[in-house]
Design an enzyme around this catalytic site. Sequence first.
Site, PDB file in Angstrom:
ATOM      1  N   TRP A 180       0.939   2.315  -5.996  1.00  0.00           N
ATOM      2  CA  TRP A 180       1.787   3.560  -6.646  1.00  0.00           C
ATOM      3  C   TRP A 180       1.065   4.269  -7.411  1.00  0.00           C
ATOM      4  CZ3 TRP A 180       6.754   1.716 -10.032  1.00  0.00           C
ATOM      5  CH2 TRP A 180       7.078   2.691 -10.526  1.00  0.00           C
ATOM      6  N   PRO A 181       0.080   3.769  -8.247  1.00  0.00           N
ATOM      7  CA  PRO A 181      -0.663   4.764  -9.246  1.00  0.00           C
ATOM      8  C   PRO A 181      -1.689   5.737  -8.354  1.00  0.00           C
ATOM      9  CG  PRO A 181      -0.298   2.987 -10.461  1.00  0.00           C
ATOM     10  CD  PRO A 181       0.049   2.769  -9.136  1.00  0.00           C
ATOM     11  N   ASP A 184       0.914  -1.129  -0.156  1.00  0.00           N
ATOM     12  CA  ASP A 184       0.148   0.150   0.165  1.00  0.00           C
ATOM     13  C   ASP A 184       0.825   1.297   0.093  1.00  0.00           C
ATOM     14  OD1 ASP A 184      -2.266   1.520   0.076  1.00  0.00           O
ATOM     15  OD2 ASP A 184      -3.133   0.239   1.667  1.00  0.00           O
ATOM     16  N   ASP A 196     -10.850   3.123  -3.105  1.00  0.00           N
ATOM     17  CA  ASP A 196     -11.072   1.693  -2.512  1.00  0.00           C
ATOM     18  C   ASP A 196     -12.703   1.715  -3.057  1.00  0.00           C
ATOM     19  OD1 ASP A 196      -8.670   1.569  -1.389  1.00  0.00           O
ATOM     20  OD2 ASP A 196      -9.530   1.413   0.698  1.00  0.00           O
TER      21      ASP A 196
END
Length: 419
Positions: free
Chosen positions: A205-206, A167, A230
């Site tokens: 990452w993105p 994460d 999310d």
Amino acid sequence: MSPKLSSDMRAVEALVLLVLQFLSLTAALDNGLARTPPMGWMQWQRFRCNLNCKDDPDNCISERLFMQIADAMASNGYRDAGYQYVSIDDCWMLPERGPDGRLQPDPARFPSGIKALADYIHSKGLRLGIYADMGLHTCKLYPGSKFYLQTDAETFASWGVDMLKLDCCWAGGLEDLETGYQVMEFFLNQSTRVTNRPILYACSWPACSGSQTKYKLVAQHCNMWRNFVDIRDDWSYVYNTIDFYGNNTYGFREVAGPGNWNDPDELSIGNFGLSEDQERAHFGMWCMMASPMFMSNDVRHIRKSSQQLLLNKNLIAINQDPLGIQAYRLSKSSNGMETWIKPMSGSRYAIAALLSNDYGSPVWFTSTLADLGLNATAGYRITEAFENQFMGKYLPSDTLRLLVNPTGIQIVVAETIQQ
Ligand SMILES: *[C@@H]1O[C@H](CO)[C@@H](O)[C@H](O)[C@H]1NC(C)=O
Ligand SMILES: *[C@@H]1O[C@H](CO)[C@@H](O)[C@H](O)[C@H]1NC(C)=O
Ligand SMILES: *[C@@H]1O[C@H](CO)[C@@H](O)[C@H](O)[C@H]1NC(C)=O
């Protein structure tokens, strides 16, 4: 961590990356995994950070939960349908690292340890995923992997873990993300060379670098990567994610393919918030988008209709097509009807008609095949995908008509007739 130490450590990581690049050790991820979108189960959407094992022993984050989920996956058909990974998310750790600097599972909730859990999961013919965070802390404030990338890679490899979701909460700026995720890929490669058990690398990452994401670079270093918020057990979240993929604003569709996938997050199917049609649309679109397929639900107790959907072989075959092409949105009309196309192997095309709106009544989707870009003169054999019903032969000038429920979907597969 003082700001001074933090910037020194960042310099160290950057130096590691520079040396790796000089030695050409960061060419591209080549761990042999995820040649088709990975499938499995993940804790977060359904079970969150439930620590209350006293009142809720069956649903708190503990080894018992993951073992029971693995049992259900093995005995209720999920494993045999392709769902392989059982993945732990945040909240498995103790709040501090051990004296050796290693992450430690909370012994009250994971009394046997992660290695024993991995052995159990493997004995069921499944693979274990684990969670860590690139930053100073995890999202729920457990110890982060920043400054411990090598230690943590070695720890996970020594436990026999098969997947890492890394994460990006508390991870710092763009440079920290770019450097950190690449360096971790190197350490995973180094530590799994020894154990001979490669680790699927799922990056966030993105999701943290947004519009500044260098997607080609991400795809060179991660097996899958989150790029949006999310998911929640709610149609507006499911649809916004689909819309984000349809917009494809940063050109991320083009970098997906065997070994490297955009990850729109977990499948919230069999939970509380979606209707039967919305579950069909959610599942159907994840198949169209060649998405990783991680259920987040309670496979121990689930509605029959949700289970049948998750085990639908024809839909899974669309998701698992070996070409690994992510569907594109061909059109989006003002009444909410969207057309999506996924080119597949064998000169086939999956075509989805998705009705995003909820105006109360079903709506007809109508289009000639030529308007969908399907213009082979000998035509196409068209099959409805959910029930595998043959619909007939269609020429490019013929009209495809599909009745779509509100917040629902229809999917067909068109196979080119060779002249
Ligand atoms: C490690 O990286 C090398 C070079 O890219 C690759 O050939 C090898 O398969 C990788 N090994 C693992 C276990 O990821
Ligand atoms: C997709 O693009 C449309 C039009 O630009 C925009 O209104 C919408 O908010 C975008 N969707 C997402 C999820 O970013
Ligand atoms: C179908 O149309 C596309 C452009 O939309 C074109 O590139 C292709 O050659 C056409 N195929 C046939 C069989 O006419």
